[in-house]
Structures are given as C-alpha cells and as structure tokens.
Design a protein around this motif. Sequence first.
Motif, short mmCIF file in Angstrom:
data_model
loop_
_atom_site.label_atom_id
_atom_site.label_comp_id
_atom_site.label_asym_id
_atom_site.label_seq_id
_atom_site.Cartn_x
_atom_site.Cartn_y
_atom_site.Cartn_z
N VAL A 118 9.74 -13.63 25.39
CA VAL A 118 11.01 -13.68 24.42
C VAL A 118 10.59 -12.93 23.09
CG1 VAL A 118 12.26 -15.52 22.86
CG2 VAL A 118 12.02 -15.85 25.31
N ARG A 119 9.30 -13.22 22.57
CA ARG A 119 8.94 -12.52 21.37
C ARG A 119 8.91 -11.00 21.51
NH1 ARG A 119 4.74 -9.86 19.03
NH2 ARG A 119 4.75 -10.19 16.66
N GLN A 120 8.58 -10.45 22.95
CA GLN A 120 8.42 -9.12 22.99
C GLN A 120 9.88 -8.47 23.04
OE1 GLN A 120 5.84 -7.21 22.99
NE2 GLN A 120 6.64 -5.59 23.44
N GLY A 121 10.72 -9.27 23.82
CA GLY A 121 12.05 -8.80 24.04
C GLY A 121 12.92 -8.75 22.62
N LEU A 122 12.47 -9.73 21.60
CA LEU A 122 13.24 -9.49 20.32
C LEU A 122 12.61 -8.39 19.75
CD1 LEU A 122 13.19 -13.48 19.34
CD2 LEU A 122 15.18 -12.00 20.35
N LEU A 123 11.48 -8.06 19.99
CA LEU A 123 10.72 -6.83 19.13
C LEU A 123 11.20 -5.64 19.57
CD1 LEU A 123 8.41 -6.11 17.14
CD2 LEU A 123 6.98 -5.92 19.13
N GLN A 166 21.46 -10.70 22.01
CA GLN A 166 20.76 -10.17 22.97
C GLN A 166 20.37 -11.06 24.14
OE1 GLN A 166 20.03 -7.22 22.18
NE2 GLN A 166 20.92 -7.26 19.98
N ALA A 167 21.28 -11.99 24.43
CA ALA A 167 20.89 -12.99 25.43
C ALA A 167 21.00 -12.37 26.77
CB ALA A 167 22.26 -14.02 25.41
N GLU A 168 21.61 -11.24 27.06
CA GLU A 168 21.33 -10.65 28.32
C GLU A 168 20.14 -9.81 28.60
OE1 GLU A 168 24.74 -8.14 29.19
OE2 GLU A 168 26.17 -9.46 29.36
N GLU A 169 19.73 -9.38 27.38
CA GLU A 169 18.36 -8.74 27.22
C GLU A 169 17.28 -9.56 27.50
OE1 GLU A 169 20.87 -8.04 25.61
OE2 GLU A 169 21.16 -5.95 25.60
N LEU A 170 17.26 -10.78 27.00
CA LEU A 170 16.18 -11.79 26.91
C LEU A 170 16.28 -12.33 28.17
CD1 LEU A 170 16.95 -13.87 23.82
CD2 LEU A 170 15.17 -12.09 24.25
N ALA A 171 17.25 -12.54 29.02
CA ALA A 171 17.31 -13.06 30.34
C ALA A 171 16.78 -12.01 31.33
CB ALA A 171 18.86 -13.16 30.88
N SER A 172 16.89 -10.67 31.19
CA SER A 172 16.15 -9.49 31.86
C SER A 172 14.62 -9.62 31.51
CB SER A 172 16.93 -8.46 31.66
OG SER A 172 16.29 -7.21 32.38
N THR A 173 14.35 -9.71 30.13
CA THR A 173 12.95 -9.70 29.92
C THR A 173 12.22 -10.70 30.54
OG1 THR A 173 13.68 -8.61 27.95
CG2 THR A 173 11.35 -9.68 27.90
N CYS A 174 12.90 -12.06 30.70
CA CYS A 174 11.98 -13.18 31.17
C CYS A 174 12.32 -13.21 32.75
CB CYS A 174 12.54 -14.36 30.71
SG CYS A 174 12.24 -14.51 28.71
N PHE A 175 12.80 -12.23 33.41
CA PHE A 175 12.95 -12.31 34.78
C PHE A 175 13.90 -13.50 35.25
CE2 PHE A 175 8.70 -10.79 33.74
CZ PHE A 175 8.87 -9.46 34.25
N ALA A 176 15.05 -13.59 34.58
CA ALA A 176 15.74 -15.05 34.82
C ALA A 176 17.30 -14.63 34.90
CB ALA A 176 15.68 -15.87 33.60
#
Length: 268
Positions: A118-123, A166-176
């Motif tokens: 999550v931190r890396q996705g926000l970054l 950035q909800a969609e990007e966070l879901a993709s980043t966390c493989f969810a």
Amino acid sequence: MARTASSSRSFGVGRSRVDSFEIISAPPRNPVVRVLALLLRLRAELFVLVVLLTAWVALGPDRVPGPGGAVVEVPGTGLDPTGRALVFAAAAGVLIGVPWTRRFLFHRAQAVLTRHRVRQGLLECRVLNARSRACPLTVWARPTRVGEVVWVILRAGIAAHTVAEQAEELASTCFAREARVTAWPKLTTVVRVEIIRRDPLEPNLIRSDLFRYAAGDPHEPGWPAPEPAPVVPAPDREPARPMLPPAPRPAIDGPADGGRGGDWSDYV
C-alpha cells in the motif's frame, strides 16, 4: 514585448516550471529521521530476526570470560550449530504442519506485505505532500475474514479523497480483487484501506441451486440432486353453500300409498 523561450517561473519551494515541463525536486531530509522511519516500517521483520537470533544464542553453549578477557565457550553445554539447525527445522515443521498456526502465520505475513505494498502504491501514484514530497504513513495492518485492513495517517496537504481515487491502483498493487478507502469519522487524517481478496459468500463456501441454474447448467457435477417436493394431501374442502333438501314432488291424480285417494275434485 515577445516572450523568450528561456523565461521561467517558480511555484513554491522545490518546484519550478519551464515552458511545458514541471520539475519537482524533493528537499533533503535528516538522515536520523529517515533511519527511524525505515525501522518503523521494518519493525515486524526486525522483531522476527531478533527472536531467531536470541533463540540461536540461547540454545548454544555457555560463554564465560577466559584468561586474558576473551570470551570462551564452555564445553559440554548447549547445542552445536548442527543441533540448533535441526531444532529450528523441527520447530518450523510444527508451525507449518499445524493448521491453526499455519493460517495465523500466513495471514500475519500477508498483512505485513500488504502494508508495504500500500505504501509503495501510494508512492508510485504520487499521493505525496506538495512541498516535502512525503508519503502517508502506513502505521498498522491486520488480517480480516476477507483480506487485510491497513490504517494510514495522512500528512499535511493530503486529503482522504485523494487516496480514495487510487482504489483501483491499490487493489492491483496488492494483488486483490477490490480496495475500499474509508476516512475515520472522528478524524479525517486517519484513513482505513480495506483490501478485499475473497468473498465469504462465494459458491465454494455456500452451495445453492441458484448458482448452477444462473450458470445455465442445472446438471453440473458435484452438486447434490434436488430433493423431491413432499406430497401434501389436499384438504377436504367444505361446500361454499349449504346443501338444500330436495324439492317435494308434486301431487298426482290417483291414489297414493297411505293417502286419502281421490282426485283433485275432492279438494276443490
């Protein structure tokens, strides 16, 4: 007066714009603060490392100061490196073999990984402070029945809706499959990021005939055969109207059994 191509204007500290290009530079930070932030992010991994090193030293031989001030090992105490490695392997096999401990360790490790992701996705999505270019703080994460929950503290200049975008990007980043962002009602600086990985009501857990009929294959293997509907006897229905007695038969000419006899002229 015509504008030249070399003209530029500055916007704030650490940000400048030249023609159509925007240069964003991060100001230098205190090395001590950066080290403390790194230790805070890696606290789970450091805790596990400290526990393993402590157990390794505790299972080893005793150490006493020898002549000349050097520390020497006492022979006949503790385990050698091979014995300690076997003990660690046996403990790991027990933790992995027991279903309860295996699920606990897996979910906790996945929660720690999700916090880093999550931190890396926000970054990567540039959800940063405008001037200091600081990323929000991911302070805590815990597993849930559907995935993980990460609590994020926003820095000055970052709103909750910026993270929600950035909800969609966070879901993709966390493989969810989905990510939900909710601001804490009492304090909008704290944001709750919920990572959805599984659905507790999916067909593999609760099997219903509705799923196979909706899929268009009512004869899908693996589903129980539908039970026949019980036969319920029909209740005796009472007539809607009461039964009337039969109408009397009209009198006829001639004698009747048990009657007075004669014809109609006797009664006229």
